[in-house]
Design a protein around this motif. Structure first.
Motif, PDB file in Angstrom:
ATOM      1  N   GLU A 139       0.856  -1.212   0.241  1.00 16.42           N
ATOM      2  CA  GLU A 139      -0.221   0.576   0.020  1.00 16.42           C
ATOM      3  C   GLU A 139       0.904   1.570  -0.072  1.00 16.42           C
ATOM      4  OE1 GLU A 139      -2.950   1.163  -0.446  1.00 16.42           O
ATOM      5  OE2 GLU A 139      -4.079   0.973   0.676  1.00 16.42           O
ATOM      6  N   VAL A 140       0.260   2.167  -0.287  1.00 18.72           N
ATOM      7  CA  VAL A 140       1.104   3.475  -0.990  1.00 18.72           C
ATOM      8  C   VAL A 140      -0.307   4.321  -0.381  1.00 18.72           C
ATOM      9  CG1 VAL A 140       2.444   5.256  -1.810  1.00 18.72           C
ATOM     10  CG2 VAL A 140       3.131   2.794  -2.214  1.00 18.72           C
ATOM     11  N   GLU A 141       0.398   5.152   0.966  1.00 19.65           N
ATOM     12  CA  GLU A 141      -0.643   6.882   0.796  1.00 19.65           C
ATOM     13  C   GLU A 141       0.131   7.826   1.387  1.00 19.65           C
ATOM     14  OE1 GLU A 141      -3.816   4.358   4.499  1.00 19.65           O
ATOM     15  OE2 GLU A 141      -2.132   5.839   4.850  1.00 19.65           O
ATOM     16  N   VAL A 142      -0.367   8.856   0.454  1.00 18.59           N
ATOM     17  CA  VAL A 142       0.250  10.591   0.944  1.00 18.59           C
ATOM     18  C   VAL A 142      -0.945  11.390   1.260  1.00 18.59           C
ATOM     19  CG1 VAL A 142       1.181  12.609  -0.570  1.00 18.59           C
ATOM     20  CG2 VAL A 142       1.436   9.583  -1.277  1.00 18.59           C
ATOM     21  N   TRP A 143      -0.554  11.537   2.064  1.00 15.51           N
ATOM     22  CA  TRP A 143      -1.085  13.054   3.291  1.00 15.51           C
ATOM     23  C   TRP A 143      -0.949  14.205   2.891  1.00 15.51           C
ATOM     24  CZ3 TRP A 143      -5.249  11.075   6.313  1.00 15.51           C
ATOM     25  CH2 TRP A 143      -5.474   9.323   6.310  1.00 15.51           C
ATOM     26  N   GLY A 144      -1.820  14.797   2.660  1.00 16.62           N
ATOM     27  CA  GLY A 144      -1.415  16.823   2.860  1.00 16.62           C
ATOM     28  C   GLY A 144      -1.827  17.041   3.818  1.00 16.62           C
ATOM     29  N   LEU A 145      -0.317  17.749   4.340  1.00 17.49           N
ATOM     30  CA  LEU A 145      -0.777  18.746   5.631  1.00 17.49           C
ATOM     31  C   LEU A 145      -0.132  20.024   5.399  1.00 17.49           C
ATOM     32  CD1 LEU A 145       1.890  16.370   7.479  1.00 17.49           C
ATOM     33  CD2 LEU A 145      -0.206  15.713   7.022  1.00 17.49           C
ATOM     34  N   GLY A 146      -0.782  20.589   4.605  1.00 16.81           N
ATOM     35  CA  GLY A 146      -0.277  21.800   3.783  1.00 16.81           C
ATOM     36  C   GLY A 146      -1.780  23.085   4.216  1.00 16.81           C
ATOM     37  N   GLY A 147      -2.743  22.483   4.970  1.00 14.34           N
ATOM     38  CA  GLY A 147      -3.942  22.832   5.223  1.00 14.34           C
ATOM     39  C   GLY A 147      -4.942  23.116   4.447  1.00 14.34           C
ATOM     40  N   SER A 148      -6.217  23.732   4.659  1.00 14.04           N
ATOM     41  CA  SER A 148      -7.187  24.253   3.914  1.00 14.04           C
ATOM     42  C   SER A 148      -6.487  25.135   2.043  1.00 14.04           C
ATOM     43  CB  SER A 148      -8.134  25.027   4.270  1.00 14.04           C
ATOM     44  OG  SER A 148      -7.801  26.166   4.485  1.00 14.04           O
ATOM     45  N   LYS A 149      -5.475  25.795   2.265  1.00 15.46           N
ATOM     46  CA  LYS A 149      -5.316  26.299   1.613  1.00 15.46           C
ATOM     47  C   LYS A 149      -4.536  25.333   0.613  1.00 15.46           C
ATOM     48  CE  LYS A 149      -2.003  30.327   0.205  1.00 15.46           C
ATOM     49  NZ  LYS A 149      -1.481  31.984   1.510  1.00 15.46           N
ATOM     50  N   ALA A 150      -3.441  25.008   0.815  1.00 16.03           N
ATOM     51  CA  ALA A 150      -2.827  24.319  -0.437  1.00 16.03           C
ATOM     52  C   ALA A 150      -3.579  23.542  -1.087  1.00 16.03           C
ATOM     53  CB  ALA A 150      -2.050  23.491   0.194  1.00 16.03           C
TER      54      ALA A 150
END
Length: 507
Positions: free
Chosen positions: A444-455
């Motif tokens: 499995e590969v997962e990517v989580w965005g941590l830049g908040g709502s703006k990104a």
């Protein structure tokens, strides 16, 4: 009243000093309002029992992500509030006066040297264990200037209880305006953290190396003081979303957050608190089992996300001919502070590698090189290359000798010894890694965005523009399409009829 302004003539220098320190933290108004709410008008002090009740953690039940909870944990948490008051607030016959209330708050939430962060938490853990009658092999020795020395040792079960105590403080501070009093405490699976502490001690390290645990106590004290001003208008929300089947579990997210002292630490934990449970779907940018394996599917989901990203890779290594019970499953991860770019060379300004499961370990930047991330996707229509660059994603090392390399099909991941890498600190990314490259099957590969709502909004805007351009290119001009003179079919017919005919392109 003890909370009166220090501008009055009869204010002591001691009160001016503590109020000045409180003002530097921006908490003066909060403390004044909380003191006026809790104070006994007759003694002009907060009764000891009221302050202990203010900091109490009393839960009806617990829900554990994976491990079995020790029977003594709830007893430990029940005595946490009184221990905080005993350690940090000095009382007299009438209770805690204004000066000592502010001073105690600053001891919990004020700045302190890095060397004292862990000692403070261990003192609290030891004092709470004594009240709960839990046998701990810790001795607290007072030295000059209010400093303390911690002697003794901790068993693995004690390390587990220590981490869960810190988590309980953070959980309470984040859910107090969601859950009713004495609601369920959710406990994440933190076995990789416990194993990390055990392994570090065996190798001569300190084991408990996460300074951000201090934030758990600070968050609890601040929320408790703030809660004293609120009416209990809380609502019940199920904690089912706190634990899920995704690769990034609550325990893994907390372990990673402990190594980060920035807004990213809060962002990675947001999906796991009930008040922010809807953030889970927004932060999960890519999941191979959901969006499909391969670099193309990956790229369509992460393109134009220009914020910090956390990528996790779950894999299994071992001889394919061996019994499946001998295969090893592990999870590694990488945190990058900018979006992925389609380039045929390494790039990036910062990043961190993680061994996440079964043992947690962080490999921070070494400062020697800047080969933080490599992400190369062959664009269509490119001319022939004699030595094409590899298609895939990599972290650390050099091209051809990457520290971590994921192939373009997301079928295999190759992990090499840290000797090939000068970008990240040394360390094994899974147990018994060895010196030879290890090629493993990706689960499995997962990517989580941590830049908040703006990104996320910026990425969505980009995708909308791309979809609009694609739709425009697909439109057919029916007038031109219906004209035989301008059609490709007529051109081919004329060429076949007279291939030697000289044609002149209309300009």
């Amino acid at each position: 009243m003890g909370a009166s302004s220090s501008k009055e003539q009869n204010v002591s220098s001691e009160q001016r000093e503590v109020e000045s320190l409180a003002a530097s933290t921006g908490s003066t108004s909060l403390l004044q309002n909380a003191f006026s709410k809790l104070v006994d008008p007759q003694t002009n002090a907060i009764p000891l029992q009221s302050l202990q009740q203010c900091f109490s953690l009393n839960y009806k039940s617990t829900e554990c992500e994976a491990l079995k909870m020790p029977d003594s944990l709830l007893g430990l948490l029940n005595h946490l509030g009184p221990s905080i008051v005993d350690l940090f607030f000095i009382t007299d016959k009438g209770g805690v006066n204004w000066i000592e209330f502010v001073r105690g708050y600053l001891k919990c939430c004020g700045r302190m040297p890095v060397s004292g962060l862990l000692n403070t938490l261990l003192r609290l853990f030891s004092a709470t264990g004594v009240k709960a009658e839990i046998p701990l092999k810790l001795e607290v020795e007072a030295i000059d200037d209010g400093d303390y020395k911690i002697n003794g040792s901790l068993l693995p079960i004690d390390v587990l209880m220590f981490h869960w105590m810190c988590w309980a403080m953070l959980w309470n501070s984040k859910t107090w305006n969601v859950f009713k009093e004495k609601e369920c405490l959710y406990l994440p699976d933190i076995s990789p953290l416990v194993l990390s502490a055990v392994v570090s001690c065996a190798e001569g390290g300190i084991g408990l190396e996460f300074l951000s645990m201090q934030d758990c106590k600070t968050a609890l004290v601040r929320s408790k003081v703030h809660r004293s001003l609120q009416a209990h208008r809380l609502r019940e929300i199920s904690s089912e979303k706190a634990g899920n089947s995704r690769l990034l579990t609550c325990g893994k997210a907390w372990a990673i957050s402990l190594t980060i002292r920035s807004t990213i630490s809060q962002e990675i934990l947001n999906p796991y608190f009930p008040s922010n449970s809807d953030a889970s779907d927004e932060n999960l940018i890519y999941r191979s089992s959901l969006h499909g394996k391969g670099l193309n599917r990956f790229w369509s989901n992460v393109e134009a996300y220009l914020g910090p990203l956390l990528i996790l890779i779950s894999a299994t290594s071992g001889d394919a001919n061996e019994d499946c019970t001998k295969s090893r499953k592990w999870v590694v991860g990488a945190l990058i502070h900018q979006g992925f770019e389609n380039r045929d060379m390494f790039y990036g300004t910062s990043g961190t590698l993680y061994a996440i499961d079964p043992v947690f370990h962080m490999c921070s930047p070494s400062g020697k090189e800047k080969n933080f991330v490599y992400s190369h996707l062959h664009p269509t229509g490119r001319a022939y290359e004699a030595r094409p660059k590899p298609v895939g994603i990599a972290f650390g090392g050099t091209i051809g000798n990457e520290r971590v390399y994921i192939d373009g099909d997301f079928a295999r991941v190759t992990v090499r010894h840290h000797a090939v890498d000068k970008t990240y600190q040394p360390g094994s990314l899974f147990p018994n890694q060895g010196f030879l490259p290890v090629e493993a099957l990706i689960l499995e590969v997962e990517v989580w965005g941590l830049g908040g709502s703006k990104a996320r909004e910026t990425q969505l805007s980009y995708k909308k523009r791309e979809d609009l351009f694609t739709a425009q290119r697909r439109k057919v001009d029916m007038k031109t399409f219906a004209s035989w003179e301008d059609s490709p079919e007529k051109m081919m017919t004329d060429m076949m009829a007279d291939p030697n005919r000289v044609r002149r392109e209309d300009r």
